[in-house]
Design a protein around this motif. Structure first.
Motif, PDB file in Angstrom:
ATOM      1  N   ASP A  71       0.820  -1.213   0.000  1.00  0.00           N
ATOM      2  CA  ASP A  71       0.000   0.000   0.000  1.00  0.00           C
ATOM      3  C   ASP A  71       0.855   1.264   0.000  1.00  0.00           C
ATOM      4  OD1 ASP A  71       0.672  -0.968   2.678  1.00  0.00           O
ATOM      5  OD2 ASP A  71      -0.416   0.783   3.411  1.00  0.00           O
ATOM      6  N   VAL A  72       2.052   1.191   0.588  1.00  0.00           N
ATOM      7  CA  VAL A  72       2.926   2.358   0.620  1.00  0.00           C
ATOM      8  C   VAL A  72       3.385   2.710  -0.800  1.00  0.00           C
ATOM      9  CG1 VAL A  72       5.099   3.303   1.492  1.00  0.00           C
ATOM     10  CG2 VAL A  72       3.670   1.882   2.978  1.00  0.00           C
ATOM     11  N   SER A  73       3.799   1.684  -1.566  1.00  0.00           N
ATOM     12  CA  SER A  73       4.194   1.921  -2.964  1.00  0.00           C
ATOM     13  C   SER A  73       3.040   2.508  -3.767  1.00  0.00           C
ATOM     14  CB  SER A  73       4.658   0.614  -3.612  1.00  0.00           C
ATOM     15  OG  SER A  73       5.789   0.086  -2.957  1.00  0.00           O
ATOM     16  N   PHE A  74       1.841   2.001  -3.504  1.00  0.00           N
ATOM     17  CA  PHE A  74       0.663   2.466  -4.252  1.00  0.00           C
ATOM     18  C   PHE A  74       0.355   3.926  -3.940  1.00  0.00           C
ATOM     19  CE2 PHE A  74      -3.948   3.153  -4.473  1.00  0.00           C
ATOM     20  CZ  PHE A  74      -4.190   2.815  -5.796  1.00  0.00           C
ATOM     21  N   VAL A  75       0.435   4.296  -2.654  1.00  0.00           N
ATOM     22  CA  VAL A  75       0.105   5.666  -2.250  1.00  0.00           C
ATOM     23  C   VAL A  75       1.182   6.655  -2.709  1.00  0.00           C
ATOM     24  CG1 VAL A  75      -0.204   7.199  -0.268  1.00  0.00           C
ATOM     25  CG2 VAL A  75      -1.314   4.963  -0.297  1.00  0.00           C
ATOM     26  N   VAL A  76       2.462   6.296  -2.552  1.00  0.00           N
ATOM     27  CA  VAL A  76       3.548   7.206  -2.945  1.00  0.00           C
ATOM     28  C   VAL A  76       3.565   7.382  -4.456  1.00  0.00           C
ATOM     29  CG1 VAL A  76       6.038   7.598  -2.920  1.00  0.00           C
ATOM     30  CG2 VAL A  76       4.908   6.594  -0.924  1.00  0.00           C
ATOM     31  N   ASN A  77       3.496   6.263  -5.195  1.00  0.00           N
ATOM     32  CA  ASN A  77       3.328   6.291  -6.651  1.00  0.00           C
ATOM     33  C   ASN A  77       4.369   7.172  -7.347  1.00  0.00           C
ATOM     34  OD1 ASN A  77       2.124   5.656  -9.127  1.00  0.00           O
ATOM     35  ND2 ASN A  77       0.659   7.359  -8.988  1.00  0.00           N
ATOM     36  N   ASP A  78       5.664   6.891  -7.062  1.00  0.00           N
ATOM     37  CA  ASP A  78       6.726   7.684  -7.702  1.00  0.00           C
ATOM     38  C   ASP A  78       7.632   6.808  -8.570  1.00  0.00           C
ATOM     39  OD1 ASP A  78       8.185   6.244  -5.887  1.00  0.00           O
ATOM     40  OD2 ASP A  78       9.156   7.959  -4.930  1.00  0.00           O
ATOM     41  N   SER A  79       7.125   5.638  -8.971  1.00  0.00           N
ATOM     42  CA  SER A  79       7.810   4.656  -9.825  1.00  0.00           C
ATOM     43  C   SER A  79       8.843   3.826  -9.055  1.00  0.00           C
ATOM     44  CB  SER A  79       8.470   5.317 -11.042  1.00  0.00           C
ATOM     45  OG  SER A  79       9.665   5.988 -10.683  1.00  0.00           O
ATOM     46  N   ASN A  80       9.043   4.103  -7.756  1.00  0.00           N
ATOM     47  CA  ASN A  80       9.917   3.279  -6.926  1.00  0.00           C
ATOM     48  C   ASN A  80       9.094   2.260  -6.138  1.00  0.00           C
ATOM     49  OD1 ASN A  80      12.807   4.473  -7.077  1.00  0.00           O
ATOM     50  ND2 ASN A  80      11.499   6.275  -6.813  1.00  0.00           N
ATOM     51  N   ASN A  81       9.764   1.226  -5.661  1.00  0.00           N
ATOM     52  CA  ASN A  81       9.097   0.144  -4.945  1.00  0.00           C
ATOM     53  C   ASN A  81       9.454   0.215  -3.455  1.00  0.00           C
ATOM     54  OD1 ASN A  81       8.467  -2.435  -3.784  1.00  0.00           O
ATOM     55  ND2 ASN A  81       8.351  -3.302  -5.834  1.00  0.00           N
ATOM     56  N   TYR A  82       8.416   0.430  -2.623  1.00  0.00           N
ATOM     57  CA  TYR A  82       8.603   0.511  -1.176  1.00  0.00           C
ATOM     58  C   TYR A  82       7.841  -0.610  -0.459  1.00  0.00           C
ATOM     59  CZ  TYR A  82       9.906   5.232  -2.671  1.00  0.00           C
ATOM     60  OH  TYR A  82      10.472   6.309  -3.313  1.00  0.00           O
ATOM     61  N   ASP A  83       7.698  -1.742  -1.178  1.00  0.00           N
ATOM     62  CA  ASP A  83       6.864  -2.828  -0.646  1.00  0.00           C
ATOM     63  C   ASP A  83       7.341  -3.359   0.700  1.00  0.00           C
ATOM     64  OD1 ASP A  83       5.396  -2.554  -2.912  1.00  0.00           O
ATOM     65  OD2 ASP A  83       5.833  -4.537  -3.748  1.00  0.00           O
ATOM     66  N   TRP A  84       8.651  -3.304   0.973  1.00  0.00           N
ATOM     67  CA  TRP A  84       9.177  -3.852   2.226  1.00  0.00           C
ATOM     68  C   TRP A  84       9.622  -2.746   3.173  1.00  0.00           C
ATOM     69  CZ3 TRP A  84       8.046  -8.640   3.354  1.00  0.00           C
ATOM     70  CH2 TRP A  84       7.745  -9.508   2.312  1.00  0.00           C
ATOM     71  N   SER A  85       8.852  -1.670   3.185  1.00  0.00           N
ATOM     72  CA  SER A  85       9.146  -0.550   4.089  1.00  0.00           C
ATOM     73  C   SER A  85       8.530  -0.733   5.475  1.00  0.00           C
ATOM     74  CB  SER A  85       8.629   0.759   3.488  1.00  0.00           C
ATOM     75  OG  SER A  85       7.216   0.703   3.296  1.00  0.00           O
ATOM     76  N   GLY A  86       7.684  -1.735   5.626  1.00  0.00           N
ATOM     77  CA  GLY A  86       6.970  -1.924   6.894  1.00  0.00           C
ATOM     78  C   GLY A  86       7.812  -2.594   7.968  1.00  0.00           C
ATOM     79  N   PHE A  87       7.403  -2.393   9.229  1.00  0.00           N
ATOM     80  CA  PHE A  87       8.097  -3.033  10.347  1.00  0.00           C
ATOM     81  C   PHE A  87       7.139  -3.277  11.508  1.00  0.00           C
ATOM     82  CE2 PHE A  87       8.829   1.577  10.800  1.00  0.00           C
ATOM     83  CZ  PHE A  87       8.303   1.807  12.062  1.00  0.00           C
TER      84      PHE A  87
END
Length: 342
Positions: A71-87
């Motif tokens: 959901d973070v990648s989807f919301v940021v939507n800047d062509s980068n992948n933040y799928d494993w930003s959670g903790f």
């Protein structure tokens, strides 16, 4: 653990979504990333979390899980992948190493490594979403643990002794009586009632009470060789003047040496609320764990008896006049509509 030098990297976008107590474990969930730096595969990422007592400089590591956050990648939507930003972070106050950190103000730091290279360090923080971002106190044996935010929205833990606690609150006719224990000398103490919103306060002396008459909360001790048992009384009429607004609250403290110290309500269970001046007064903890009285606009109905038979549920409840008087008229009454499942 040897000294570790941390430097907060302001490039991190950080957010806490959840803070909750699971028994004696503080659970923290959130996400963090640096814009433009992809966190695409779990295997390439390492996250270490350090709990630091800023008073005595002791440092320990605490468990952390890397969590997938598409959901973070989807919301940021800047062509980068933040799928494993959670903790997910777990601080267990049953663990010896956590207890050994001692009293003080704790900071939480995370070090993120991607592909073997350090991406940076940052303080865990960012307010919980919603209208009430406040975190909640927890007691564990003789400790008060209060997670809260500083002015930069960094999450900190305030850890201190339990110095005074409430055993019971009783309402008798026109008086309220509070029983409890404290490590401070009674002749030098007062209970301070404080309405922060209206800037009202009053203090009342406390008196010695027989220890055999006061039941200490389960698994809670005062870390002192001298424990003093006390009681105090206040007229409900005087007390109600502190709750002057329709919806307000009054928090309680022990005043010792002109210093305000916590008066802790150990169990966060709902006490029997009481009715005064056509208003309901609920007895609870506030976010910091102090004994607090909350005034409501109306009085909730109180269920006195519930009987279930094959066809019906019969409920007997008591309703205060102030609850009925909020309506212009009462034409009919419908309480509940149940259908018994086969």
């Amino acid at each position: 653990m040897k000294d570790i030098n941390f430097k907060h990297n302001n490039k991190f976008v950080r957010k806490i979504e959840k803070i909750e107590w699971i028994n004696k474990t503080l659970y923290i969930e959130g996400h963090a990333y640096i814009p433009g730096n992809s966190l695409e595969t779990k295997e390439s990422i390492n996250k270490d979390v350090y709990l630091i007592n800023t008073v005595n400089k002791r440092v320990i590591t605490v468990p952390v899980n890397i969590k997938k956050r598409e959901d973070v990648s989807f919301v940021v939507n800047d062509s980068n992948n933040y799928d494993w930003s959670g903790f997910e972070i777990f601080i267990n106050y049953d663990e010896h190493k956590v207890k050994e950190l001692g009293y003080g103000i704790y900071e939480l730091w995370m070090k993120v490594t991607v592909g073997g290279k350090i991406l940076g360090d940052f303080k865990i923080g960012g307010p919980i979403p919603g209208s009430n971002p406040r975190t909640h106190f927890k007691n564990t044996e003789s400790l008060r643990v209060f997670p809260k935010y500083n002015r930069n929205w960094d999450l900190i833990l305030e850890v201190s002794d339990i110095t005074s606690f409430v055993s019971s609150v009783e309402i008798n006719n026109d008086e309220m009586q509070i029983y409890g224990s404290t490590i401070f000398p009674l002749e030098e103490c007062n209970i301070l009632f404080k309405n922060w919103d209206n800037k009202l306060e009053r203090k009342y002396p406390i008196h010695e009470y027989a220890s055999s008459s006061i039941e200490a909360p389960e698994n809670v001790t005062l870390n002192s060789s001298s424990v003093n048992y006390f009681t105090m009384k206040i007229k409900l009429k005087d007390f109600s003047e502190l709750l002057s607004d329709d919806e307000s609250k009054v928090s309680c403290y022990i005043l010792y040496n002109k210093k305000r110290t916590p008066l802790t309500l150990i169990k966060n269970e709902r006490y029997q609320s009481f009715i005064f001046d056509k208003k309901e007064i609920a007895i609870k903890q506030n976010n910091a764990g102090n004994l607090t009285f909350y005034k409501s606009l109306t009085v909730s109905p109180i269920v006195q008896k519930l009987v279930l038979n094959k066809k019906n549920i019969n409920i007997r409840f008591k309703v205060h006049n102030s609850y009925v008087f909020q309506f212009n008229s009462v034409e009919d009454t419908y309480l509940l509509n149940f259908r018994r499942l086969k």
